[in-house]
Design an enzyme around this catalytic site. Structure first.
Site, PDB file in Angstrom:
ATOM      1  CB  ILE A  11      -1.000  -0.024   1.176  1.00  0.00           C
ATOM      2  CG1 ILE A  11      -2.191   0.901   0.881  1.00  0.00           C
ATOM      3  CG2 ILE A  11      -0.332   0.344   2.491  1.00  0.00           C
ATOM      4  CD1 ILE A  11      -3.375   0.707   1.816  1.00  0.00           C
ATOM      5  N   GLY A  32       3.690  -4.900  10.705  1.00  0.00           N
ATOM      6  CA  GLY A  32       2.751  -5.016   9.591  1.00  0.00           C
ATOM      7  C   GLY A  32       2.699  -3.772   8.723  1.00  0.00           C
ATOM      8  CG  ASP A  34       1.222   1.207  12.507  1.00  0.00           C
ATOM      9  OD1 ASP A  34       1.412   2.329  12.002  1.00  0.00           O
ATOM     10  OD2 ASP A  34       0.993   1.032  13.723  1.00  0.00           O
ATOM     11  CB  SER A 121      -8.652  -6.550  11.954  1.00  0.00           C
ATOM     12  OG  SER A 121      -8.843  -5.491  12.862  1.00  0.00           O
TER      13      SER A 121
HETATM   14  N1  AR6 Z   1       0.792  -3.103   2.262  1.00  0.00           N
HETATM   15  C1  AR6 Z   1      -0.458  -3.601   2.287  1.00  0.00           C
HETATM   16  N2  AR6 Z   1      -0.878  -4.514   3.174  1.00  0.00           N
HETATM   17  C2  AR6 Z   1       0.027  -4.944   4.085  1.00  0.00           C
HETATM   18  C3  AR6 Z   1       1.360  -4.481   4.136  1.00  0.00           C
HETATM   19  C4  AR6 Z   1       1.738  -3.514   3.160  1.00  0.00           C
HETATM   20  N3  AR6 Z   1       2.960  -3.004   3.119  1.00  0.00           N
HETATM   21  N4  AR6 Z   1       1.994  -5.117   5.161  1.00  0.00           N
HETATM   22  C5  AR6 Z   1       1.098  -5.960   5.721  1.00  0.00           C
HETATM   23  N5  AR6 Z   1      -0.082  -5.867   5.073  1.00  0.00           N
HETATM   24  P1  AR6 Z   1      -1.411  -5.898  10.041  1.00  0.00           P
HETATM   25  P2  AR6 Z   1      -3.684  -5.648  11.914  1.00  0.00           P
HETATM   26  C6  AR6 Z   1      -1.354  -6.580   5.313  1.00  0.00           C
HETATM   27  O1  AR6 Z   1      -0.769  -6.942  10.872  1.00  0.00           O
HETATM   28  O2  AR6 Z   1      -3.988  -7.088  11.748  1.00  0.00           O
HETATM   29  C7  AR6 Z   1       0.566  -3.397  13.908  1.00  0.00           C
HETATM   30  O3  AR6 Z   1       1.623  -3.719  14.779  1.00  0.00           O
HETATM   31  C8  AR6 Z   1      -1.315  -7.859   6.099  1.00  0.00           C
HETATM   32  O4  AR6 Z   1      -0.947  -8.947   5.267  1.00  0.00           O
HETATM   33  O5  AR6 Z   1      -0.569  -4.862   9.430  1.00  0.00           O
HETATM   34  O6  AR6 Z   1      -4.807  -4.663  11.812  1.00  0.00           O
HETATM   35  C9  AR6 Z   1      -0.263  -2.236  14.430  1.00  0.00           C
HETATM   36  O7  AR6 Z   1       0.528  -1.272  15.081  1.00  0.00           O
HETATM   37  C10 AR6 Z   1      -2.754  -7.966   6.555  1.00  0.00           C
HETATM   38  O8  AR6 Z   1      -3.578  -8.555   5.555  1.00  0.00           O
HETATM   39  O9  AR6 Z   1      -2.565  -5.108  10.876  1.00  0.00           O
HETATM   40  C11 AR6 Z   1      -1.207  -2.936  15.366  1.00  0.00           C
HETATM   41  O10 AR6 Z   1      -0.595  -3.151  16.624  1.00  0.00           O
HETATM   42  C12 AR6 Z   1      -3.189  -6.509   6.727  1.00  0.00           C
HETATM   43  O11 AR6 Z   1      -2.191  -5.728   6.081  1.00  0.00           O
HETATM   44  C13 AR6 Z   1      -1.463  -4.251  14.689  1.00  0.00           C
HETATM   45  O12 AR6 Z   1      -0.326  -4.495  13.862  1.00  0.00           O
HETATM   46  C14 AR6 Z   1      -3.298  -6.087   8.185  1.00  0.00           C
HETATM   47  O13 AR6 Z   1      -2.240  -6.671   8.922  1.00  0.00           O
HETATM   48  C15 AR6 Z   1      -2.688  -4.191  13.806  1.00  0.00           C
HETATM   49  O14 AR6 Z   1      -2.965  -5.483  13.304  1.00  0.00           O
END
Ligand code: AR6
Length: 171
Positions: A11, A32, A34, A121
């Site tokens: 993203i 992730g 973030d 999430s």
């Molecule tokens: N671009 C797009 N999607 C992504 C990317 C990227 N660069 N990287 C990961 N994803 P997550 P959550 C996807 O874990 O579950 C953090 O520590 C990933 O594959 O990023 O909402 C925050 O600070 C998944 O499908 O977020 C919170 O503490 C989606 O993004 C916690 O993680 C969401 O995964 C939030 O957890």
């Protein structure tokens, strides 16, 4: 007429007015998506998040806040906090729906015409992929924000991409 797009990938590379971050209540960054957004966007985003924290003490689950986007291609980052999956016992569906609605509302209030969402999430927070996809797609297709012309779902993993592809084709 609002367009729904689907992209597989990172993203932080997408060129839209606003990308949405799956943040946590502290707004201070994490892993992730973030982690990726803060890494690519640079320190300016965190600085603005700290100001929001000072003002309102972080961001509650289901709510959203907005910052500029530092070095990203986007103009804004909308930070929303998804629910942690708790076997469906903590009103997670309603909270996840609110993430999408409140992000779109904030986008609309800020003149944003194109927005990209990650699969909130479904990573570290463990939300089942199919349920999360249903909520995301239903919420954005039913939302009524006429100024927003384009909504992009950005799927990082193959499983999410396949799910979204199937469900969006069925619309
Ligand atoms: N671009 C797009 N999607 C992504 C990317 C990227 N660069 N990287 C990961 N994803 P997550 P959550 C996807 O874990 O579950 C953090 O520590 C990933 O594959 O990023 O909402 C925050 O600070 C998944 O499908 O977020 C919170 O503490 C989606 O993004 C916690 O993680 C969401 O995964 C939030 O957890």
């Amino acid at each position: 007429m609002m367009e729904i797009r689907l992209i597989k990938g990172d993203i932080t590379k997408i060129e839209v007015d606003a990308i949405v971050n799956a943040a946590n209540t502290s707004l201070l960054g994490g892993g992730g998506v973030d982690g990726a957004i803060h890494r690519v966007g640079g320190p300016q985003i965190l600085e603005e998040c700290r100001k929001i924290r000072a003002r309102q003490g972080g961001c509650k689950v289901g709510e959203a806040v907005i910052t500029t986007a530092g070095n990203l291609n986007a103009k804004f980052v909308i930070h929303t906090v998804g629910p942690r999956w708790n076997e469906g016992n903590s009103n997670e569906a309603e909270k996840l729906k609110n993430c999408y609605i409140n992000s779109l509302k904030l986008a609309s209030e800020n003149g944003i015409k194109s927005i990209a969402f990650p699969n909130i999430s479904t990573g570290i927070y463990g939300y089942p992929l199919e349920e999360a996809a249903d909520i995301a797609i239903k919420t954005v297709t039913e939302a009524d924000f006429p100024e927003i012309k384009s909504i992009t779902f950005v799927c990082f993993g193959d499983d999410n991409y396949r799910l979204y592809d199937k469900k969006i084709k069925q619309l």
